[in-house]
Write an enzyme that holds these catalytic residues in place. Structure first.
Site, PDB file in Angstrom:
ATOM      1  N   SER A   1       0.859  -1.183   0.000  1.00 34.96           N
ATOM      2  CA  SER A   1       0.000   0.000   0.000  1.00 34.96           C
ATOM      3  C   SER A   1       0.892   1.227   0.000  1.00 34.96           C
ATOM      4  O   SER A   1       2.055   1.171   0.442  1.00 34.96           O
ATOM      5  CB  SER A   1      -0.883   0.003   1.252  1.00 34.96           C
ATOM      6  OG  SER A   1      -1.508   1.260   1.437  1.00 34.96           O
TER       7      SER A   1
ATOM      8  N   TYR B   1      -3.062  -1.944  10.094  1.00 28.57           N
ATOM      9  CA  TYR B   1      -2.932  -2.125   8.646  1.00 28.57           C
ATOM     10  C   TYR B   1      -1.605  -1.563   8.152  1.00 28.57           C
ATOM     11  O   TYR B   1      -0.865  -2.226   7.418  1.00 28.57           O
ATOM     12  CB  TYR B   1      -4.101  -1.431   7.945  1.00 28.57           C
ATOM     13  CG  TYR B   1      -4.093  -1.563   6.442  1.00 28.57           C
ATOM     14  CD1 TYR B   1      -4.567  -2.715   5.831  1.00 28.57           C
ATOM     15  CD2 TYR B   1      -3.610  -0.536   5.628  1.00 28.57           C
ATOM     16  CE1 TYR B   1      -4.567  -2.850   4.450  1.00 28.57           C
ATOM     17  CE2 TYR B   1      -3.603  -0.652   4.254  1.00 28.57           C
ATOM     18  CZ  TYR B   1      -4.077  -1.813   3.664  1.00 28.57           C
ATOM     19  OH  TYR B   1      -4.072  -1.936   2.298  1.00 28.57           O
TER      20      TYR B   1
END
Length: 239
Positions: free
Chosen positions: A134, A147
């Site tokens: 990400s 996350y």
């Protein structure tokens, strides 16, 4: 890599980015297996011509199931895409059980699958491992502590894996998507990239052998981070 005729596994491949990656690999002539937890989406994937494996990759048993189902399959492409957000509010609801499941799914599962499939993949004429991280692996967002931590960990692992496989026929790619329109980002108010467009960038990275695929807005984040990591962190922490 020429995708035609290759065999691929896409984790989290029944929904979102993973489903679009699976579709685009299949369109290019690959034999594609996907795994997921939702019975309805798995049935749809099977109807669409994918090998659909029911497995919860937030557990060791789920990883073992995928490995067992693909035992003896000459895997050429492994796309570690499955992920979850994990707890966001560490002061209000720091759910450690949810945290542990998120860590296993986002970070441990890719390592377990790579360890299982790597020996056979090293024997293939060419192979590709894609770890989907990400933009938040570069600089974290305040509302995504678990996350962001797992994606940063996977980013580090990917870089060292690439180094250790540098003299093999395996290309190791890190794909860094921006915010993408998926079920996981339904509450995110920011502008989102479409899942098909994100998947197209990932598949192109496989075809062209890219080691890092910065997708959409992560290209700008990369540029900012290279000039001033502190500025990138200040921007993203409030994102």
């Amino acid at each position: 890599m020429r995708i035609m005729g290759k065999t691929a596994l896409v984790t989290g491949g029944t929904d979102g980015i993973g489903l679009e990656v699976a579709r685009q690999l299949k369109q290019r002539g690959a034999i594609v297996a996907v795994c997921g937890r939702d019975a309805g989406r798995l049935a749809s994937a099977k109807d669409a011509g994918f090998q659909a494996i029911e497995a919860d990759l937030s557990t060791q048993a789920g990883c073992d199931r995928v490995v067992d189902e693909l035992s003896g399959v000459p895997l050429d492409i492994l796309v570690n895409n499955a992920g979850t957000s994990g707890p966001s509010d560490l002061l209000g609801d720091f759910d450690l059980e949810q945290t542990d499941r998120a860590i296993f799914l986002n970070l441990n599962a890719p390592m377990h699958l790579i360890a299982a499939f790597l020996p056979a993949m090293r024997e293939r004429p060419e192979a590709a491992i894609v770890n989907v991280t990400s933009g938040l692996a570069i600089a974290p967002r305040g509302a995504g502590p678990v996350y962001c931590a797992t994606k940063a960990g996977l980013r580090s692992f990917t870089q060292t894996l690439r180094y250790q496989l540098r003299n093999t026929r395996i290309t190791v790619t890190e794909a860094l998507p921006p915010v993408v329109e998926t079920r996981m980002t339904e509450q995110n108010r920011h502008k989102k990239m479409s899942a098909p467009d994100c998947a197209a960038a990932i598949v192109k990275a496989i075809e062209t052998g890219q080691e890092q695929a910065y997708i959409g807005a992560t290209k700008l984040l990369r540029a900012v981070s290279e000039v001033s990591p502190a500025l990138a962190r200040r921007i993203m922490i409030k994102y």
